[in-house]
Design a protein around this motif. Structure first.
Motif, PDB file in Angstrom:
ATOM      1  N   VAL A 208      36.652  14.409  19.538  1.00  0.00           N
ATOM      2  CA  VAL A 208      36.119  13.595  19.937  1.00  0.00           C
ATOM      3  C   VAL A 208      35.424  13.780  21.226  1.00  0.00           C
ATOM      4  O   VAL A 208      36.127  13.988  22.342  1.00  0.00           O
ATOM      5  CB  VAL A 208      37.401  12.055  19.866  1.00  0.00           C
ATOM      6  N   GLU A 209      34.533  12.628  21.228  1.00  0.00           N
ATOM      7  CA  GLU A 209      33.555  12.440  22.330  1.00  0.00           C
ATOM      8  C   GLU A 209      33.713  11.448  23.317  1.00  0.00           C
ATOM      9  O   GLU A 209      33.659  10.711  21.978  1.00  0.00           O
ATOM     10  CB  GLU A 209      32.267  13.135  22.546  1.00  0.00           C
ATOM     11  N   VAL A 210      34.038  11.237  23.984  1.00  0.00           N
ATOM     12  CA  VAL A 210      33.791   9.902  24.708  1.00  0.00           C
ATOM     13  C   VAL A 210      33.045   9.857  25.498  1.00  0.00           C
ATOM     14  O   VAL A 210      33.124  11.140  26.859  1.00  0.00           O
ATOM     15  CB  VAL A 210      35.702   9.470  25.246  1.00  0.00           C
TER      16      VAL A 210
ATOM     17  N   ILE B 292      32.966   4.015  21.660  1.00  0.00           N
ATOM     18  CA  ILE B 292      33.249   5.273  21.265  1.00  0.00           C
ATOM     19  C   ILE B 292      32.061   5.808  20.167  1.00  0.00           C
ATOM     20  O   ILE B 292      32.141   4.644  19.342  1.00  0.00           O
ATOM     21  CB  ILE B 292      34.754   5.505  20.938  1.00  0.00           C
ATOM     22  N   PRO B 293      30.504   5.915  20.474  1.00  0.00           N
ATOM     23  CA  PRO B 293      30.066   6.448  19.488  1.00  0.00           C
ATOM     24  C   PRO B 293      31.290   7.101  17.966  1.00  0.00           C
ATOM     25  O   PRO B 293      32.078   7.680  18.228  1.00  0.00           O
ATOM     26  CB  PRO B 293      29.098   7.750  20.123  1.00  0.00           C
ATOM     27  N   MET B 294      30.007   6.558  16.951  1.00  0.00           N
ATOM     28  CA  MET B 294      30.762   7.049  16.182  1.00  0.00           C
ATOM     29  C   MET B 294      30.379   8.307  16.239  1.00  0.00           C
ATOM     30  O   MET B 294      29.189   9.060  15.521  1.00  0.00           O
ATOM     31  CB  MET B 294      29.556   6.123  14.528  1.00  0.00           C
ATOM     32  N   HIS B 295      31.177   9.097  14.761  1.00  0.00           N
ATOM     33  CA  HIS B 295      31.265  10.246  14.671  1.00  0.00           C
ATOM     34  C   HIS B 295      31.165  11.016  13.035  1.00  0.00           C
ATOM     35  O   HIS B 295      30.980   9.991  12.432  1.00  0.00           O
ATOM     36  CB  HIS B 295      32.504  10.590  15.190  1.00  0.00           C
ATOM     37  N   GLN B 296      30.912  12.136  12.601  1.00  0.00           N
ATOM     38  CA  GLN B 296      30.531  12.604  11.632  1.00  0.00           C
ATOM     39  C   GLN B 296      31.991  12.076  10.812  1.00  0.00           C
ATOM     40  O   GLN B 296      32.211  11.988   9.430  1.00  0.00           O
ATOM     41  CB  GLN B 296      30.622  13.741  11.332  1.00  0.00           C
TER      42      GLN B 296
END
Lengths: 605, 384
Positions: free
Chosen positions: A586-588, A524-528
């Motif tokens: 959340v983007e997965v 999962i990429p880092m988010h803000q």
């Protein structure tokens, strides 16, 4: 008096993956003049790109060849190729049932492996004459004499006269062709008796509809006949019969002992299931052939349109695949996380991977697949039984009396040196050892009972990795068994993502929860903002990881007018976004759904 | 006057590479290498000028690397070559980048004499501790002295480069740097947030766990704090990472954000001429070999002929970097169709960004809000 049957040889080639079956088949085709060398793609019979790429045969291809033997006679060889994977055992057994003999290809650098053995037993069950061949004798590491002994010791067949072959270089192939004529019996059967034919394969052709490949055991079939599928109970008019050599060649009739194709007005492959018996509706044979069973799905997973992919496109593609694959089934389902999609049933993991790859390659679709699951039997407190194919459908724990899971009998063949680590692996996967068999001084076969759920995740990968590729696995369904199973849910940013839910054994819930959280943290990429990843059983959190927040690369210097670089960066970001699924905030990435279930050496399993 | 373009010239040399710098520059070259490079550059300029006849350069930008590293005489020579080869507009903006420690009085005089009218000084910070972290070769005192000398020599258009989000940097340090810079009244300020670039010492240290990047929230706050401070002092925040006193926007940089044409000369320089984008060779051997063989040293792999769709996308995402944003009227003029027709499939996304307060509209322009800047890549990526 000579009969036409005396000059027919029906045989299969059986081998372990990578032992060179397809290459050998190619050489035979070449020697019998069917395919000119220059027209050959490598491994002619494996006609799906995917198969060629993976070096495995999934779908059967049958070819009629003509061979002029040293005795001066022209022989017809019906080469019935078999799939080379444990998922397709039933198809293999039906193909074998269509033959009188089998060429057993053994890699003379590797020796006998579990799956070779599995297929040999299938062939012996069908009373086939087995003709062993030692392949890859051109390689420096070949040790044909030892392998010859191994065949005799382990399989118990005479390998004294086994031809030494290099399929790659073509050496020894002539000896093999002569041996086929000499050793493999000609078919029997009376062409004047009622029709009795075995369907050993069927596929969908855009022009002809369903094409049945059949072996005629007695009687005759021709265009215009009305045939009956004895198990399915359906009736069809024959529109064409012929042989495949390769390419459809029509002929007047197919007689007892022959192998060929039959077309009728059949719309779906499921109306012509492998193993069914064909007879004439007007003049029926008394008994169908033995051994028919409906293909049963062992493994299920969800398939969902990814990104902007349309539901209907996925549905159309699945329907097309189903027309051609009686073992594959699907039905619509919905997921809170993934929206509208399909629950799909497969024979096994490889079958599942093949279907998913075909969706992506042949149909150019982007799909998300959820974790594979077996079918659980849930016995509720009120006594009713439920079959659960999707973990998120598991009823509330309070409504459940107990849950049963499928257990398989697994035969694992491996070199002596790796026994310890594989026993450990099986132990960790809740395996119960039944028996350990020394096949030779250095080769061992472990017999285990293992819950299927433990086999489908990453068992095969782990086995391969721990035995440096030398271990092989064969398994078959044994029974349902009560087990202490729990539903493990994964929460992203405090919300359950149903597509990640899985059913695991109580004893492994913590380890699995931790491992899934760790893997999700990687993908999962880092988010803000910070994203907590939690594994829970019911309300209880059993593992937690956090994806750290980060600042996106927005104020970076766009230097010296290098806008192409910026553009590439944005394109990458966009591509990434397309492959993401938005769960709340959340983007997965779609890899996440499979990544978490893949074997990883470092996870300590 | 016919067509105009911006001329960029790359000087890929530094006295010492900074620990964070991923730009194309070398710190291990002797005087001979430098001379050989300038000769090759001269040859390239001459070929470029023959290729692009009928053009007038209305901006010139000498960047690096450290252009102030090369001697006063060499700069005079370079400018004179440029003037010989190209038609330079009377009122052209001619900028040079300088490192405080190499910006001597002699060089400043030479710049002035050559007609350079804008100096961009790489200060990054006015705090010695922070400068040390970055591995800069100058200190605070050195910068102040260079800045004052530039003023003394009569330069009336000075940019100061600043950097935030530096490991160990506090909000207080950043505030102090920003307010001190404001008190110097430069006409222009560029302020960037530190990015980890692969292949730099910073990147390696971070990977090995020896360097902690500062907290994201603090990084964001530093950026917005600077924007507020500059705006309060009369600067216009005209581009994501640039602020200027009215009338002092960097005309060369604005070309990048408005589909303006520019020609890059020198190692690894980027060009956009006649709808074609390309980069020069970035290997100095290949570069010199091509030039000495009478060829413009284009890296063939980088050549890209922008389609109209490419151009539309690039116009939109680059324009979004500016405070003017996407000018829908100019869009129609450029591409012969209304913006909303060209991007009808993006209406939903654009609407979503407006609703969440990341985009706004004003008089036919669509631009990022200050919050929108934080997610600008996301928004920009809609257009590629």
């Amino acid at each position: 008096m000579d009969s036409y049957k005396d000059y027919i040889r029906n045989f299969s080639i059986i081998a372990h993956i990578d032992h060179g079956k397809s290459t050998l088949a190619d050489r035979i085709l070449e020697k019998t003049g069917v395919v000119a060398k220059r027209d050959m793609k490598e491994q002619y019979l494996d006609n799906m790109d995917l198969e060629r790429e993976r070096g495995i045969t999934i779908k059967l291809q049958t070819t009629r060849l003509s061979y002029k033997a040293k005795d001066g006679h022209e022989y017809i060889f019906n080469l019935i190729d078999t799939p080379g994977h444990v998922d397709f055992n039933y198809e293999v057994s039906r193909s074998l049932a269509a033959c009188e003999g089998a060429v057993l290809v053994v890699d003379s650098t590797q020796g006998v492996e579990a799956q070779t053995l599995g297929n040999v037993y299938l062939a012996l069950d069908e009373d086939l004459e087995i003709l062993p061949v030692l392949n890859k004798i051109d390689l420096p590491s070949a040790h044909p004499e030892e392998v010859r002994e191994e065949i005799e010791d382990i399989i118990g067949i005479d390998a004294e006269e086994a031809p030494l072959v290099s399929a790659k270089e073509g050496t020894g192939v002539d000896d093999l062709l002569e041996a086929i004529v000499e050793k493999i019996p000609a078919p029997t059967g009376d062409p004047n008796k009622p029709l009795k034919a075995l369907i050993f394969d069927s596929y969908y052709d855009n022009y002809k509809g369903v094409v049945i490949l059949a072996r005629i055991f007695s009687g005759t079939v021709k265009k215009g006949d009305t045939i009956r599928m004895m198990n399915a109970g359906t009736v069809h008019e024959v529109t064409e019969v012929g042989t495949y050599s390769p390419g459809h060649v029509q002929c007047g009739e197919l007689r007892a002992g022959e192998v060929g194709y039959i077309c009728g007005s059949i719309k779906q492959v499921r109306d012509a299931r492998v193993g069914d018996t064909i007879t004439l509706d007007a003049n029926r044979t008394k008994e169908p052939l033995k051994g028919y069973k409906k293909a049963q799905s062992m493994v299920y997973c969800g398939i969902y349109p990814a990104g902007t992919e349309k539901y209907d496109n996925v549905k159309d593609a699945l329907e097309k695949l189903q027309v051609n694959d009686a073992a594959f089934n699907f039905e619509p389902e919905t997921s809170q996380a993934l929206g509208y999609g399909f629950r799909c049933g497969f024979l096994g993991l490889l079958h599942m991977e093949v279907i998913v790859e075909r969706l992506e390659r042949e149909f150019d679709l982007e799909v998300i697949t959820t974790a594979p699951s077996v079918i659980y039997k849930v016995i509720k407190t009120d006594g009713t039984e439920l079959m659960i194919e999707n973990p998120s459908n598991l009823p509330e724990m309070t409504e459940i009396d107990h849950v049963e899971e499928p257990v398989v009998k697994a035969d694992i063949m491996l070199p002596n040196d790796y026994v310890g680590s594989i026993m450990e692996l099986c132990q960790k996967r809740r395996g119960k050892m039944l028996d350990m068999e020394y096949l030779t001084e250095t080769r061992v076969c472990l017999h285990y009972e293992i819950p299927l759920n433990e086999v489908i995740y990453d068992f095969f990968d782990a086995l391969k990795s721990k035995t440096r590729g030398y271990g092989s696995l064969d398994y078959e369904f044994l029974r349902y068994e009560p087990s202490r199973l729990v539903k493990l849910d994964i929460m992203l940013n405090k919300e359950i993502v149903d597509a990640f839910s899985m059913i695991v054994h109580e004893s492994e819930a913590y380890a699995r929860g931790r491992s899934v959280c760790e893997k999700l943290k990687e993908v999962i990429p880092m988010h803000q903002f910070e994203v907590p990843i939690q594994a829970c059983i019911g309300q209880k959190i059993i593992a937690r990881e956090t994806v750290r927040a980060y600042r996106k690369d927005v104020i970076a210097k766009c230097y010296g007018g290098d806008i192409s670089r910026k553009k590439k960066l944005l394109e990458k970001q966009k591509e990434g976004k397309k492959r993401m699924r938005q769960f709340g905030s959340v983007e997965v990435p779609q890899e996440a759904f499979t990544a978490v279930f893949k074997y990883d050496d470092s996870n300590g399993k | 006057m016919g067509k105009t373009f911006g001329l960029y010239i790359h000087i890929p040399f530094c006295e010492r590479k900074c620990k964070y710098c991923g730009f194309l520059s070398f710190d291990d070259c002797g005087a001979e290498d430098l001379n050989a490079y300038l000769k090759a550059l001269e040859a390239e300029l001459s070929m470029d000028s023959r290729k692009y006849q009928g053009y007038t350069a209305d901006t010139v930008f000498i960047g690096g690397g450290t252009p102030s590293l090369i001697a006063a005489g060499q700069i005079s020579e370079l400018i004179s070559i440029i003037r010989d080869e190209f038609d330079i507009a009377e009122d052209a903006e001619i900028s040079i980048e300088a490192n405080p420690n190499s910006l001597t009085n002699e060089k400043l005089s030479a710049y002035m004499d050559a007609g350079i009218n804008r100096i961009s000084i790489g200060a990054q910070s006015l705090d010695d501790k922070v400068l040390d972290t970055l591995g800069r070769i100058h200190d605070r005192k050195c910068f102040l002295s260079a800045y004052n000398s530039a003023r003394d020599h009569g330069f009336s258009n000075i940019n100061i480069d600043l950097m935030s989000g530096i490991p160990g940097q506090t909000m207080e340090q950043w505030d102090n740097t920003v307010s001190e810079v404001i008190s110097l009244k430069p006409e222009h300020v560029s302020f960037y947030s530190l990015q980890l670039e692969e292949g730099t010492p910073f990147y390696e240290s971070y990977k090995n766990g020896e360097l902690d990047m500062i907290d994201t929230a603090l990084d964001t706050e530093m950026y917005h704090e600077a924007v507020r401070a500059f705006k309060d002092s009369g600067y216009e925040h005209y581009e994501i990472s640039n602020a200027a006193l009215p009338g002092h926007e960097c005309r060369h940089n604005l070309k990048y954000w408005s589909l303006g044409e520019y020609l890059g000369a020198g190692l690894g320089a980027s060009s956009y001429m006649n709808c074609v984008r390309y980069k020069n060779e970035d290997d100095i051997k290949h570069y010199c070999k091509a030039v000495n063989g009478g060829e413009i040293p284009v890296d063939k792999k980088s050549l890209h002929n922008d389609t109209e769709k490419d151009s539309m996308g690039i116009y939109c995402f680059t324009a979004l970097r500016t405070s003017a944003g996407i000018d829908t009227r100019r869009f129609s003029e450029l591409f012969g169709k209304p913006f909303f027709a060209a991007y009808s499939d993006k209406m939903e996304a654009i609407g979503k960004y407006m609703a969440e307060g990341s985009l706004k509209t004003d008089g036919g322009h669509i631009m990022l809000t200050e919050n929108g800047i934080d997610v600008s890549n996301d928004i920009m990526s809609e257009f590629v």
